[in-house]
Write an enzyme that holds these catalytic residues in place. Structure first.
Site, PDB file in Angstrom:
ATOM      1  N   LYS A  91       0.860  -1.189   0.000  1.00  0.00           N
ATOM      2  CA  LYS A  91       0.000   0.000   0.000  1.00  0.00           C
ATOM      3  C   LYS A  91       0.895   1.238   0.000  1.00  0.00           C
ATOM      4  CE  LYS A  91      -3.872   1.935   2.731  1.00  0.00           C
ATOM      5  NZ  LYS A  91      -4.715   1.733   3.925  1.00  0.00           N
ATOM      6  N   SER A 141      -9.616   1.812   2.915  1.00  0.00           N
ATOM      7  CA  SER A 141      -8.738   2.529   2.014  1.00  0.00           C
ATOM      8  C   SER A 141      -7.725   1.645   1.301  1.00  0.00           C
ATOM      9  CB  SER A 141      -8.005   3.629   2.776  1.00  0.00           C
ATOM     10  OG  SER A 141      -7.174   3.064   3.772  1.00  0.00           O
ATOM     11  N   SER A 171      -9.723  -0.515   7.166  1.00  0.00           N
ATOM     12  CA  SER A 171      -9.162  -0.413   5.813  1.00  0.00           C
ATOM     13  C   SER A 171      -8.471  -1.651   5.282  1.00  0.00           C
ATOM     14  CB  SER A 171      -8.201   0.766   5.727  1.00  0.00           C
ATOM     15  OG  SER A 171      -8.942   1.936   5.549  1.00  0.00           O
TER      16      SER A 171
HETATM   17  N1  GLN Z   1     -13.172   4.102   6.267  1.00  0.00           N
HETATM   18  C1  GLN Z   1     -12.428   4.506   7.413  1.00  0.00           C
HETATM   19  C2  GLN Z   1     -12.056   5.956   7.282  1.00  0.00           C
HETATM   20  O1  GLN Z   1     -12.341   6.516   6.269  1.00  0.00           O
HETATM   21  C3  GLN Z   1     -11.253   3.615   7.608  1.00  0.00           C
HETATM   22  C4  GLN Z   1      -9.957   4.128   7.132  1.00  0.00           C
HETATM   23  C5  GLN Z   1      -8.791   3.271   7.469  1.00  0.00           C
HETATM   24  O2  GLN Z   1      -8.907   2.251   8.149  1.00  0.00           O
HETATM   25  N2  GLN Z   1      -7.629   3.713   7.059  1.00  0.00           N
HETATM   26  O3  GLN Z   1     -11.492   6.550   8.157  1.00  0.00           O
END
Ligand code: GLN
Length: 446
Positions: free
Chosen positions: A52, A127, A151
Site C-alpha cells: 500500500k 482505504s 481499511s
Molecule cells: N473508512 C475509514 C475511514 O475513512 C477507515 C480508514 C482506514 O482504516 N484507514 O477513516
C-alpha cells in the site's frame, strides 16, 4: 508471471500506482541465483507482493495517493517492508488507496480509482482497495494494507480475500505514514488464511523505532492452523446481525456459524451495547489525530510547495489548499475543531470516554467467549459513484470495523459467500495478542 499478469489486467483494475518492474526483475534474478547455489530460503521466498502506497519504500515514490506527495521519494524502508525483503518476497510496486488512507472506496485517491475485480462497476473498498484488488485479480500473491478503522478488512470483504488487522502494536508502524497513530496498524491481505499466518509471521515483532511496538514474543502462527474448533465459544453480538445489516449478509453469517457449529464450536448471542456510538467516537478521534499528524505537510519540509506564495503564511495555506483533496481537508477541519479549546472536552474527551466503554464491552464478552463473530461490513460492495457525495453514509459503513480499532484488538475478514454476485466477509474478532485463535477459527471455517 506476476509482471505478465499485471500487464494483462491492471489497465482495467488499476490497483497499482507504480510498478517497480526493474527492481522486481533484479530481485527475482538474485533469488534464482541463490536457488541455484542452494542457499537458505526466506519464509516468503520469491512471492510477488504489493505494498500500500502509505508505507515507505527506499528510493521509490511513496505518495499516499495524494497530490501533496506525488513526487516524494522515501529515503528508508518501513520496518514491515524491510521485513518482507528479509523474508525474500519480491516487491512488485505500490498500491492505490484513498488519500492518506481516509475513505472506504478508493474514490478518494488523487490519481485514479481502483475497480473491483469481481465487477468493475463496483468499488473495491478502501482505504486499502488497491491492496485488495491486486490480490483478488491475482496480480500479486499477497499485499500489505493498513487498518485504522477497517481499511484492511472492509476491502478484503468487498474483494473476496482474507484481510487481517493485528493487535495494535504487534506490527511496527515505523515508516507507515501516520493517519491516526493510536489506531493505525499494518497487516496482511492474502488469498487464504494460511498465507495470512505466514505473512504475519514475517512482519510481526518488536521494533525499537516504534515506541508503541509491543515487546512480546511472537508465536508460530502456522502451527495454530489445526482445524480444531471443538468446544470453542463464539459470541455473536446482536448489534452485528440486527437492524442496518443487509438480510443476505446476515444469512451468510448465520450459514458460516452453522459450518463452525458442525465442527464442534458453540455460539450464543451476546451484546456490545456501545456499538452505536463507535462511528462517532472513531471519526472524532481519528480526525483529531489526523489533524495533528498532517500538520507536518506545511510546504516547507517536503512534498508539495505552492509556486504561488508570496509570504510564509501563504506558503502554508496555498501548499495545503492545492495539495490535499476534499476528504482530507474535511477530516483536518473536523479534527481541528474537536481539539480546539472550548470544544475539546465536549468532543475529544467525550469520544475518548466512549472509546473506553467500547473496550469494556469487548472485555466483558471475552471474559466468557473465545472469539466474537459477525459480518465485516453490513453490505457487499456498492457501485462506484453511488456514495461519493455522501460522506456520512460512507462513514456509517464502518460501524462493524471501527470498534475493533478503538479497542486495539485483532480481527480477520474471510470470504463467506456471495450476495448478488459480490463477495461478503465474515469477521472474526479475538482477544488482544490472540491472533493464533483468530487464525485457527478462520482457517477451520474457510
Ligand atoms: N473508512 C475509514 C475511514 O475513512 C477507515 C480508514 C482506514 O482504516 N484507514 O477513516
Amino acid at each position: 508471471q506476476s509482471l505478465r499478469r499485471i500487464g494483462e489486467v491492471d489497465g482495467k483494475i488499476q490497483a497499482f500506482l507504480q510498478v517497480d518492474e526493474d527492481n522486481a526483475k533484479r530481485v527475482a534474478r538474485e533469488l534464482d541465483e541463490q536457488l541455484a547455489s542452494g542457499g537458505e530460503q526466506g519464509l516468503l521466498f520469491g512471492l510477488p507482493a504489493g505494498i500500500k502506497d502509505n508505507m515507505l519504500t527506499e528510493g521509490s515514490l511513496t505518495t499516499c495517493a495524494s497530490k501533496f506527495l506525488s513526487n516524494y521519494k522515501a529515503i528508508y524502508d518501513a520496518t514491515a517492508v524491510q521485513k518482507l525483503k528479509q523474508a525474500q518476497a519480491v516487491l512488485m510496486g505500490k498500491l492505490n488507496l484513498d488519500e492518506f488512507a481516509m475513505g472506504g472506496s478508493n474514490e478518494n485517491s488523487a490519481f485514479h480509482p481502483t475497480y473491483n475485480p469481481w465487477n468493475t462497476e463496483y468499488v473495491p473498498g478502501g482505504s486499502s482497495g488497491g491492496s485488495a484488488a491486486a490480490v483478488a485479480a491475482r496480480e500479486v500473491y499477497f499485499s500489505l494494507g493498513s487498518d485504522t478503522g477497517g481499511s484492511i478488512r472492509q476491502p478484503a470483504s468487498f474483494c473476496g480475500i482474507v484481510g487481517l488487522k493485528p493487535t495494535y502494536g504487534l506490527v511496527s508502524r515505523f515508516g507507515l505514514v501516520a493517519f491516526a497513530s493510536s489506531l493505525d496498524q499494518i497487516g496482511p491481505m492474502t488469498k487464504n488464511v494460511e498465507d495470512a499466518a505466514y505473512v504475519l509471521q514475517a512482519i510481526a515483532g518488536h521494533d525499537p523505532m516504534d515506541s508503541t511496538s509491543a515487546n512480546v514474543s511472537i508465536p508460530d502462527y502456522s502451527s495454530a492452523l489445526t482445524g480444531d474448533v471443538k468446544g470453542l465459544k463464539i459470541g455473536v453480538p446482536k448489534e452485528y446481525i440486527g437492524e442496518g445489516v443487509a438480510p443476505e449478509v446476515r444469512e451468510a453469517v448465520l450459514a458460516a456459524l452453522k459450518v463452525l457449529e458442525a465442527q464442534g464450536a458453540v455460539w450464543e448471542e451476546v451484546s456490545l451495547p456501545h456499538t452505536e456510538y463507535a462511528v462517532a467516537a472513531y471519526y472524532l478521534i481519528s480526525s483529531s489525530e489526523a489533524s495533528s499528524n498532517l500538520a507536518r505537510f506545511d510546504g516547507v519540509r517536503y512534498g508539495k510547495r505552492s509556486e504561488n506564495a508570496e509570504n510564509l503564511l501563504d506558503l502554508y495555506h496555498l501548499s495545503r489548499s492545492e495539495g490535499f483533496g476534499p476528504e482530507v481537508k474535511r477530516r483536518i477541519v473536523i479534527g481541528t475543531y474537536a481539539l480546539s479549546s472550548g470544544y475539546y472536552d465536549a468532543y475529544y474527551v467525550k469520544a475518548q470516554k466512549v472509546r473506553t466503554l467500547i473496550k469494556q464491552d469487548f472485555d466483558n464478552v471475552f471474559a466468557k467467549y473465545d472469539v466474537i463473530v459477525g459480518p465485516t461490513v453490513p453490505t457487499p460492495a456498492f457501485k462506484i459513484g453511488s456514495q461519493v457525495d455522501d460522506p456520512l453514509t460512507m462513514y456509517l459503513n464502518d460501524i462493524l470495523t471501527v470498534p475493533v480499532n478503538l479497542a486495539g484488538i485483532p480481527a480477520i475478514s474471510v470470504p463467506c459467500g456471495l450476495v448478488d454476485g459480490m463477495p461478503v466477509g465474515l469477521q472474526i474478532i479475538g482477544k488482544a495478542l490472540d491472533e493464533s485463535t483468530v487464525l485457527r477459527v478462520a482457517h477451520a471455517f474457510e
